[in-house]
Design a protein around this motif. Structure first.
Motif, PDB file in Angstrom:
ATOM      1  N   ASP A  16     -11.153  17.354   1.184  1.00 33.76           N
ATOM      2  CA  ASP A  16     -12.422  17.619   0.513  1.00 33.76           C
ATOM      3  C   ASP A  16     -13.187  18.621   1.376  1.00 33.76           C
ATOM      4  O   ASP A  16     -13.608  18.303   2.489  1.00 33.76           O
ATOM      5  CB  ASP A  16     -13.203  16.324   0.349  1.00 33.76           C
ATOM      6  CG  ASP A  16     -14.500  16.497  -0.427  1.00 33.76           C
ATOM      7  OD1 ASP A  16     -14.916  17.653  -0.684  1.00 33.76           O
ATOM      8  OD2 ASP A  16     -15.092  15.463  -0.774  1.00 33.76           O
ATOM      9  N   LEU A  17     -13.360  19.826   0.852  1.00 32.89           N
ATOM     10  CA  LEU A  17     -14.003  20.884   1.622  1.00 32.89           C
ATOM     11  C   LEU A  17     -15.435  20.548   2.006  1.00 32.89           C
ATOM     12  O   LEU A  17     -15.948  21.059   3.010  1.00 32.89           O
ATOM     13  CB  LEU A  17     -13.956  22.201   0.840  1.00 32.89           C
ATOM     14  CG  LEU A  17     -12.554  22.778   0.611  1.00 32.89           C
ATOM     15  CD1 LEU A  17     -12.615  23.988  -0.317  1.00 32.89           C
ATOM     16  CD2 LEU A  17     -11.892  23.135   1.926  1.00 32.89           C
ATOM     17  N   THR A  18     -16.099  19.691   1.240  1.00 32.18           N
ATOM     18  CA  THR A  18     -17.486  19.344   1.561  1.00 32.18           C
ATOM     19  C   THR A  18     -17.584  18.489   2.823  1.00 32.18           C
ATOM     20  O   THR A  18     -18.665  18.362   3.390  1.00 32.18           O
ATOM     21  CB  THR A  18     -18.158  18.600   0.381  1.00 32.18           C
ATOM     22  OG1 THR A  18     -17.443  17.385   0.120  1.00 32.18           O
ATOM     23  CG2 THR A  18     -18.186  19.470  -0.866  1.00 32.18           C
ATOM     24  N   ASP A  19     -16.454  17.927   3.258  1.00 29.19           N
ATOM     25  CA  ASP A  19     -16.448  17.123   4.476  1.00 29.19           C
ATOM     26  C   ASP A  19     -16.299  17.970   5.736  1.00 29.19           C
ATOM     27  O   ASP A  19     -16.409  17.448   6.846  1.00 29.19           O
ATOM     28  CB  ASP A  19     -15.306  16.104   4.435  1.00 29.19           C
ATOM     29  CG  ASP A  19     -15.522  15.024   3.394  1.00 29.19           C
ATOM     30  OD1 ASP A  19     -16.681  14.833   2.970  1.00 29.19           O
ATOM     31  OD2 ASP A  19     -14.526  14.382   3.005  1.00 29.19           O
ATOM     32  N   ILE A  20     -16.043  19.261   5.581  1.00 30.26           N
ATOM     33  CA  ILE A  20     -15.784  20.128   6.728  1.00 30.26           C
ATOM     34  C   ILE A  20     -17.072  20.845   7.116  1.00 30.26           C
ATOM     35  O   ILE A  20     -17.654  21.580   6.321  1.00 30.26           O
ATOM     36  CB  ILE A  20     -14.661  21.141   6.401  1.00 30.26           C
ATOM     37  CG1 ILE A  20     -13.384  20.383   6.028  1.00 30.26           C
ATOM     38  CG2 ILE A  20     -14.433  22.086   7.579  1.00 30.26           C
ATOM     39  CD1 ILE A  20     -12.290  21.261   5.494  1.00 30.26           C
ATOM     40  N   GLN A  21     -17.483  20.642   8.344  1.00 28.14           N
ATOM     41  CA  GLN A  21     -18.738  21.218   8.832  1.00 28.14           C
ATOM     42  C   GLN A  21     -18.624  22.704   9.166  1.00 28.14           C
ATOM     43  O   GLN A  21     -19.486  23.492   8.829  1.00 28.14           O
ATOM     44  CB  GLN A  21     -19.219  20.452  10.078  1.00 28.14           C
ATOM     45  CG  GLN A  21     -19.487  18.984   9.823  1.00 28.14           C
ATOM     46  CD  GLN A  21     -20.594  18.768   8.802  1.00 28.14           C
ATOM     47  OE1 GLN A  21     -21.612  19.430   8.825  1.00 28.14           O
ATOM     48  NE2 GLN A  21     -20.372  17.832   7.886  1.00 28.14           N
ATOM     49  N   SER A  22     -17.540  23.069   9.812  1.00 25.15           N
ATOM     50  CA  SER A  22     -17.358  24.443  10.261  1.00 25.15           C
ATOM     51  C   SER A  22     -17.075  25.369   9.080  1.00 25.15           C
ATOM     52  O   SER A  22     -16.131  25.154   8.310  1.00 25.15           O
ATOM     53  CB  SER A  22     -16.197  24.515  11.265  1.00 25.15           C
ATOM     54  OG  SER A  22     -15.783  25.839  11.449  1.00 25.15           O
ATOM     55  N   LYS A  23     -17.879  26.426   8.986  1.00 24.83           N
ATOM     56  CA  LYS A  23     -17.715  27.383   7.889  1.00 24.83           C
ATOM     57  C   LYS A  23     -16.359  28.087   7.983  1.00 24.83           C
ATOM     58  O   LYS A  23     -15.687  28.284   6.962  1.00 24.83           O
ATOM     59  CB  LYS A  23     -18.847  28.414   7.939  1.00 24.83           C
ATOM     60  CG  LYS A  23     -18.861  29.364   6.779  1.00 24.83           C
ATOM     61  CD  LYS A  23     -20.062  30.310   6.853  1.00 24.83           C
ATOM     62  CE  LYS A  23     -20.060  31.258   5.682  1.00 24.83           C
ATOM     63  NZ  LYS A  23     -21.218  32.153   5.713  1.00 24.83           N
ATOM     64  N   GLU A  24     -15.924  28.450   9.176  1.00 25.35           N
ATOM     65  CA  GLU A  24     -14.650  29.126   9.365  1.00 25.35           C
ATOM     66  C   GLU A  24     -13.475  28.221   8.974  1.00 25.35           C
ATOM     67  O   GLU A  24     -12.535  28.660   8.311  1.00 25.35           O
ATOM     68  CB  GLU A  24     -14.478  29.609  10.817  1.00 25.35           C
ATOM     69  CG  GLU A  24     -15.444  30.679  11.245  1.00 25.35           C
ATOM     70  CD  GLU A  24     -16.829  30.128  11.604  1.00 25.35           C
ATOM     71  OE1 GLU A  24     -16.924  28.954  12.045  1.00 25.35           O
ATOM     72  OE2 GLU A  24     -17.813  30.855  11.411  1.00 25.35           O
ATOM     73  N   GLU A  25     -13.556  26.970   9.400  1.00 22.18           N
ATOM     74  CA  GLU A  25     -12.490  26.026   9.075  1.00 22.18           C
ATOM     75  C   GLU A  25     -12.454  25.763   7.566  1.00 22.18           C
ATOM     76  O   GLU A  25     -11.380  25.676   6.968  1.00 22.18           O
ATOM     77  CB  GLU A  25     -12.687  24.709   9.842  1.00 22.18           C
ATOM     78  CG  GLU A  25     -11.624  23.674   9.598  1.00 22.18           C
ATOM     79  CD  GLU A  25     -10.235  24.057  10.075  1.00 22.18           C
ATOM     80  OE1 GLU A  25      -9.314  23.266   9.830  1.00 22.18           O
ATOM     81  OE2 GLU A  25     -10.036  25.127  10.683  1.00 22.18           O
TER      82      GLU A  25
END
Length: 193
Positions: free
Chosen positions: A156-165
């Protein structure tokens, strides 16, 4: 059911008796593919499903319901364990919103994963019970290409904090995205009613 000392089931109850069914993993995948094919008419679907029973079921609705349960293999799957634990904690069970694999599209990776992990060539093996196949499939190591793809698709992309990641994973998700979203277990069950 404990598969350490019980035989793998090869039948389903039809409302009156246990009827033998087709159990090879290839046949079950063929059935799943047919159920996902929107171009197959309902009457053809029923006729096709009847071929999976050794004889005509006493109560077709009961037999199909039990065949659906048998295909999902709740007795051996982590889904059933997770559902029971969630019920204990009063959290509703939610099926995956999007599929993370496809038997048709991911075949090369499924084949390679079985070779890598178990030295089983699913292209040439004579017979493999569906539940054995599912157990092996669920236990595939995380380092197989298939499991990596499944993990990326499930992220789930919304769980990823880092914009690059997030951008990196979103790019990977686009590259390995499935071309369609097949039906859930609930959708397959609804086809019969």
């Amino acid at each position: 059911m404990n598969l350490f000392y019980e035989e793998l089931p090869c039948h389903v109850f039809d409302g009156q008796e246990n009827i033998h069914i087709t159990t090879d993993f290839r046949d079950i995948i063929r059935l799943i593919d047919m159920l996902e094919d929107a171009s197959v008419k309902a009457e053809d679907t029923i006729r096709y499903i009847l071929a999976y029973f050794a004889k005509e079921p006493y109560d077709l609705a009961v037999a199909i319901d039990n065949l659906t349960r048998w295909i999902s293999a709740d007795e051996i799957s982590l889904k059933a364990y997770n559902r029971s634990r969630e019920r204990e904690h009063s959290r509703p069970y939610r099926p995956a919103e999007r599929p993370v694999f496809s038997f048709a599209w991911d075949y090369p990776y499924i084949h390679a994963a079985f070779l890598q992990a178990y030295r089983i060539d699913i292209a040439s093996i004579d017979y493999l019970h569906w539940w054995t196949f599912l157990g092996l499939f669920q236990a595939l190591p995380a380092d197989t290409e298939l499991k990596k793809r499944m993990a990326y698709r499930a992220t789930d992309l919304t769980d990823i904090q880092s914009k690059e990641e997030r951008k990196r994973i979103e790019k990977i998700q686009r590259e390995i995205a499935l071309p369609w979203a097949g039906p859930t277990d609930y959708d397959i069950g609804d086809l019969f009613w």
